[in-house]
Design a protein around this motif. Sequence first.
Motif, PDB file in Angstrom:
ATOM      1  N   LEU A 101       0.835  -1.217  -0.203  1.00 28.49           N
ATOM      2  CA  LEU A 101       0.021   0.232  -0.025  1.00 28.49           C
ATOM      3  C   LEU A 101       0.841   1.309   0.096  1.00 28.49           C
ATOM      4  O   LEU A 101       0.529   2.271  -0.893  1.00 28.49           O
ATOM      5  CB  LEU A 101      -0.929  -0.088   1.260  1.00 28.49           C
ATOM      6  CG  LEU A 101      -1.763   1.346   1.256  1.00 28.49           C
ATOM      7  CD1 LEU A 101      -2.766   1.509   0.198  1.00 28.49           C
ATOM      8  CD2 LEU A 101      -2.643   1.062   2.704  1.00 28.49           C
ATOM      9  N   PHE A 102       1.872   1.081   0.713  1.00 31.30           N
ATOM     10  CA  PHE A 102       2.652   2.411   0.884  1.00 31.30           C
ATOM     11  C   PHE A 102       3.294   2.705  -0.544  1.00 31.30           C
ATOM     12  O   PHE A 102       3.621   3.819  -0.786  1.00 31.30           O
ATOM     13  CB  PHE A 102       3.817   2.198   2.011  1.00 31.30           C
ATOM     14  CG  PHE A 102       4.500   3.242   2.336  1.00 31.30           C
ATOM     15  CD1 PHE A 102       4.036   4.668   2.948  1.00 31.30           C
ATOM     16  CD2 PHE A 102       6.067   3.347   2.042  1.00 31.30           C
ATOM     17  CE1 PHE A 102       4.972   5.578   2.981  1.00 31.30           C
ATOM     18  CE2 PHE A 102       6.936   4.563   2.352  1.00 31.30           C
ATOM     19  CZ  PHE A 102       6.335   5.768   2.733  1.00 31.30           C
ATOM     20  N   ARG A 103       3.925   1.575  -0.963  1.00 28.92           N
ATOM     21  CA  ARG A 103       4.546   1.837  -2.324  1.00 28.92           C
ATOM     22  C   ARG A 103       3.562   2.247  -3.440  1.00 28.92           C
ATOM     23  O   ARG A 103       4.163   3.179  -4.159  1.00 28.92           O
ATOM     24  CB  ARG A 103       5.167   0.205  -2.707  1.00 28.92           C
ATOM     25  CG  ARG A 103       5.786   0.215  -4.300  1.00 28.92           C
ATOM     26  CD  ARG A 103       6.482  -1.192  -4.479  1.00 28.92           C
ATOM     27  NE  ARG A 103       5.395  -2.129  -4.859  1.00 28.92           N
ATOM     28  CZ  ARG A 103       4.990  -3.162  -3.945  1.00 28.92           C
ATOM     29  NH1 ARG A 103       5.421  -3.345  -2.902  1.00 28.92           N
ATOM     30  NH2 ARG A 103       4.072  -3.942  -4.462  1.00 28.92           N
ATOM     31  N   MET A 104       2.498   1.655  -3.456  1.00 27.84           N
ATOM     32  CA  MET A 104       1.301   2.102  -4.317  1.00 27.84           C
ATOM     33  C   MET A 104       1.268   3.612  -4.263  1.00 27.84           C
ATOM     34  O   MET A 104       0.975   4.487  -5.300  1.00 27.84           O
ATOM     35  CB  MET A 104       0.081   1.522  -4.416  1.00 27.84           C
ATOM     36  CG  MET A 104       0.281  -0.213  -4.666  1.00 27.84           C
ATOM     37  SD  MET A 104       0.865  -0.279  -6.325  1.00 27.84           S
ATOM     38  CE  MET A 104      -0.396   0.110  -7.153  1.00 27.84           C
ATOM     39  N   LEU A 105       1.140   4.019  -2.990  1.00 26.52           N
ATOM     40  CA  LEU A 105       0.967   5.431  -2.765  1.00 26.52           C
ATOM     41  C   LEU A 105       2.064   6.207  -3.157  1.00 26.52           C
ATOM     42  O   LEU A 105       1.789   7.401  -3.922  1.00 26.52           O
ATOM     43  CB  LEU A 105       0.648   5.579  -1.146  1.00 26.52           C
ATOM     44  CG  LEU A 105       0.707   7.218  -0.648  1.00 26.52           C
ATOM     45  CD1 LEU A 105      -0.458   7.948  -1.451  1.00 26.52           C
ATOM     46  CD2 LEU A 105       0.561   7.258   0.822  1.00 26.52           C
ATOM     47  N   ILE A 106       3.425   6.009  -2.838  1.00 27.52           N
ATOM     48  CA  ILE A 106       4.439   6.709  -3.316  1.00 27.52           C
ATOM     49  C   ILE A 106       4.554   6.825  -4.856  1.00 27.52           C
ATOM     50  O   ILE A 106       4.775   7.810  -5.402  1.00 27.52           O
ATOM     51  CB  ILE A 106       5.812   6.414  -2.539  1.00 27.52           C
ATOM     52  CG1 ILE A 106       5.515   6.307  -1.191  1.00 27.52           C
ATOM     53  CG2 ILE A 106       6.775   6.955  -3.153  1.00 27.52           C
ATOM     54  CD1 ILE A 106       5.456   7.823  -0.625  1.00 27.52           C
ATOM     55  N   MET A 107       4.457   5.687  -5.384  1.00 30.88           N
ATOM     56  CA  MET A 107       4.502   5.695  -6.895  1.00 30.88           C
ATOM     57  C   MET A 107       3.419   6.608  -7.597  1.00 30.88           C
ATOM     58  O   MET A 107       3.784   7.219  -8.666  1.00 30.88           O
ATOM     59  CB  MET A 107       4.438   4.088  -7.442  1.00 30.88           C
ATOM     60  CG  MET A 107       5.632   3.028  -6.795  1.00 30.88           C
ATOM     61  SD  MET A 107       7.031   3.755  -7.777  1.00 30.88           S
ATOM     62  CE  MET A 107       6.823   3.087  -9.318  1.00 30.88           C
ATOM     63  N   SER A 108       2.219   6.355  -7.159  1.00 31.10           N
ATOM     64  CA  SER A 108       1.087   7.420  -7.721  1.00 31.10           C
ATOM     65  C   SER A 108       1.493   8.855  -7.462  1.00 31.10           C
ATOM     66  O   SER A 108       1.283   9.185  -8.543  1.00 31.10           O
ATOM     67  CB  SER A 108      -0.286   6.927  -7.015  1.00 31.10           C
ATOM     68  OG  SER A 108      -0.575   5.594  -7.231  1.00 31.10           O
ATOM     69  N   LEU A 109       2.038   9.009  -6.325  1.00 26.92           N
ATOM     70  CA  LEU A 109       2.365  10.535  -6.446  1.00 26.92           C
ATOM     71  C   LEU A 109       3.577  10.979  -7.158  1.00 26.92           C
ATOM     72  O   LEU A 109       3.566  12.070  -7.777  1.00 26.92           O
ATOM     73  CB  LEU A 109       2.817  10.781  -4.805  1.00 26.92           C
ATOM     74  CG  LEU A 109       1.780  10.793  -3.696  1.00 26.92           C
ATOM     75  CD1 LEU A 109       2.398  10.826  -2.218  1.00 26.92           C
ATOM     76  CD2 LEU A 109       0.757  11.951  -4.071  1.00 26.92           C
ATOM     77  N   ARG A 110       4.693  10.091  -7.252  1.00 27.09           N
ATOM     78  CA  ARG A 110       5.785  10.466  -8.230  1.00 27.09           C
ATOM     79  C   ARG A 110       5.091  10.539  -9.571  1.00 27.09           C
ATOM     80  O   ARG A 110       5.469  11.289 -10.527  1.00 27.09           O
ATOM     81  CB  ARG A 110       6.810   9.393  -7.992  1.00 27.09           C
ATOM     82  CG  ARG A 110       7.418   9.499  -6.859  1.00 27.09           C
ATOM     83  CD  ARG A 110       8.297   8.614  -6.475  1.00 27.09           C
ATOM     84  NE  ARG A 110       9.022   8.410  -5.400  1.00 27.09           N
ATOM     85  CZ  ARG A 110       9.984   7.583  -4.855  1.00 27.09           C
ATOM     86  NH1 ARG A 110      10.197   6.479  -5.523  1.00 27.09           N
ATOM     87  NH2 ARG A 110      10.901   7.692  -3.783  1.00 27.09           N
ATOM     88  N   GLN A 111       4.412   9.498 -10.134  1.00 24.83           N
ATOM     89  CA  GLN A 111       3.943   9.142 -11.546  1.00 24.83           C
ATOM     90  C   GLN A 111       2.933  10.450 -11.871  1.00 24.83           C
ATOM     91  O   GLN A 111       2.973  11.128 -12.938  1.00 24.83           O
ATOM     92  CB  GLN A 111       3.473   7.866 -11.870  1.00 24.83           C
ATOM     93  CG  GLN A 111       4.408   6.950 -11.867  1.00 24.83           C
ATOM     94  CD  GLN A 111       3.761   5.567 -12.026  1.00 24.83           C
ATOM     95  OE1 GLN A 111       4.221   4.993 -12.909  1.00 24.83           O
ATOM     96  NE2 GLN A 111       3.005   5.067 -10.877  1.00 24.83           N
ATOM     97  N   MET A 112       2.168  10.940 -10.806  1.00 28.31           N
ATOM     98  CA  MET A 112       1.232  11.854 -11.097  1.00 28.31           C
ATOM     99  C   MET A 112       2.137  13.136 -11.328  1.00 28.31           C
ATOM    100  O   MET A 112       1.625  13.859 -12.107  1.00 28.31           O
ATOM    101  CB  MET A 112       0.243  12.042  -9.950  1.00 28.31           C
ATOM    102  CG  MET A 112      -0.572  13.291  -9.996  1.00 28.31           C
ATOM    103  SD  MET A 112      -1.528  13.524  -8.439  1.00 28.31           S
ATOM    104  CE  MET A 112      -0.081  14.374  -7.199  1.00 28.31           C
ATOM    105  N   THR A 113       2.989  13.419 -10.662  1.00 29.85           N
ATOM    106  CA  THR A 113       3.910  14.523 -10.721  1.00 29.85           C
ATOM    107  C   THR A 113       4.481  14.587 -12.024  1.00 29.85           C
ATOM    108  O   THR A 113       4.306  15.667 -13.152  1.00 29.85           O
ATOM    109  CB  THR A 113       4.971  14.468  -9.645  1.00 29.85           C
ATOM    110  OG1 THR A 113       4.204  14.590  -8.417  1.00 29.85           O
ATOM    111  CG2 THR A 113       5.833  15.850  -9.731  1.00 29.85           C
TER     112      THR A 113
END
Length: 330
Positions: A181-193
Motif C-alpha cells: 500500500l505504501f509503495r502504491m501511494l508513493i509511486m502514484s504521487l511520483r507518476q502523477m507529478t
Amino acid sequence: MLRAQINTADSLKYFSQGLPDKVMVDCLTRIREDIGKGMNVHEAFRRTGKFNETVIGLIQAGSDAGQLHEAFRALAGRLTSEMKFQKAIKKATVMPGAIIGVLVGAFIISQVKIVPQVEEMLSGVGQEPDGLTAISFKVSHFTQATWHVFILSVIGLGITLWKSEKVRGVILGIAMSKWRLFRMLIMSLRQMTFISTIRLLHSNGINLAKSIRVSANSVMGTPFYAELREAADKYENSGVPLSTAFAKYTSADSQVVHMLSIGEKSASLDAQLDMLSEMYEEDAENYMAAFAATISFLVLLIAVGLIGAVFIGTFLPIFLMGPKMMQSGI
C-alpha cells in the motif's frame, strides 16, 4: 495575477504585501530581485533554498512552456493534496502517538519502580517466584537493564531521521519494498507529478524529449529522475517509440506504457496524458485515505498492546503474590 497578464516580479510583490510570515516575505523579495536582474524564475526560487526540487521542476516546466500560471495552479493543487494527507496522518497518529509515549513511560516506571518492590516483598517472606510471577520478574530485570538504551536509541533514531536525508531514503526504500500500500501511494504521487509536468509542457508546444527531461526535475532525488532522462535520450537519439522507451528504461506502471502507446498510434498523446494525470491523482487520493486508515488502526493496536503490557506487568505480580503471602502466613 499571472493569468491577468501581471508580470512575475510584480505578482510576487503584490502577493507579499501584507503577508504575516516575515520569512516568506523576505524570501519572495529576494526572488523578485533576482528575477529583476534577469535570472530565470526557477533558478531564483532554487537560490533561496526554501523550495524542494518538485516545486522548482514544475516552475521550470511552466516557465519553459510560457504557462507559468498553470504551473502555479498545479502546484497549488499538489500542495493542497499534500496538506490533506498530512492532516489525515496527524489526526491518525499525533494523539495516539502521545498516548503510546505515555504508556511506554508508564510501563518503564512500573517495571523499574513497582515490580521490584513486589519482588522484594515476596523475597522478604521467604517465597520463591514461580510460573508467571517468575516470568514477570525476569521481564522487570530485563527492562531495568535496557530501558536507558531503549530511550537513547529512540532519541538517536529521531535525530538521525531529522538530519539525514540518506537514512530517510533508505528507510523509505525498505518500507516501499515491504508494504504494498505504501509503495502504491508513493509511486502514484511520483507518476502523477512527472506525467502532469510532461502534459503541461507538451500541450504548450515543447517537444517530448525536452518535456521528459524537464519533468525529471520534478521527481529529482527518486529513481525516476535518472530513468526519465535515459528514456528521453533513447527516444530522441535512438528513434525508439516513446512507449518503448518508457517500458525499457523506466519503472513506470504498465498502464502508463499502454496509454502512451495508444496516444502515439492515434495521435492523441495530449489526451492520454490528461487521462493518466487524472487517473493517478484519483489513485493517490484513494491510497492516501487507505494509508491513513491503516496507520490509525496500527497505532490503536499498539496502544491496546501497551495498555495490556502495563496492566499485566504491574498488577499480575501483585495478584499472584497473594497466595504466596498466605502460604507464608500459614
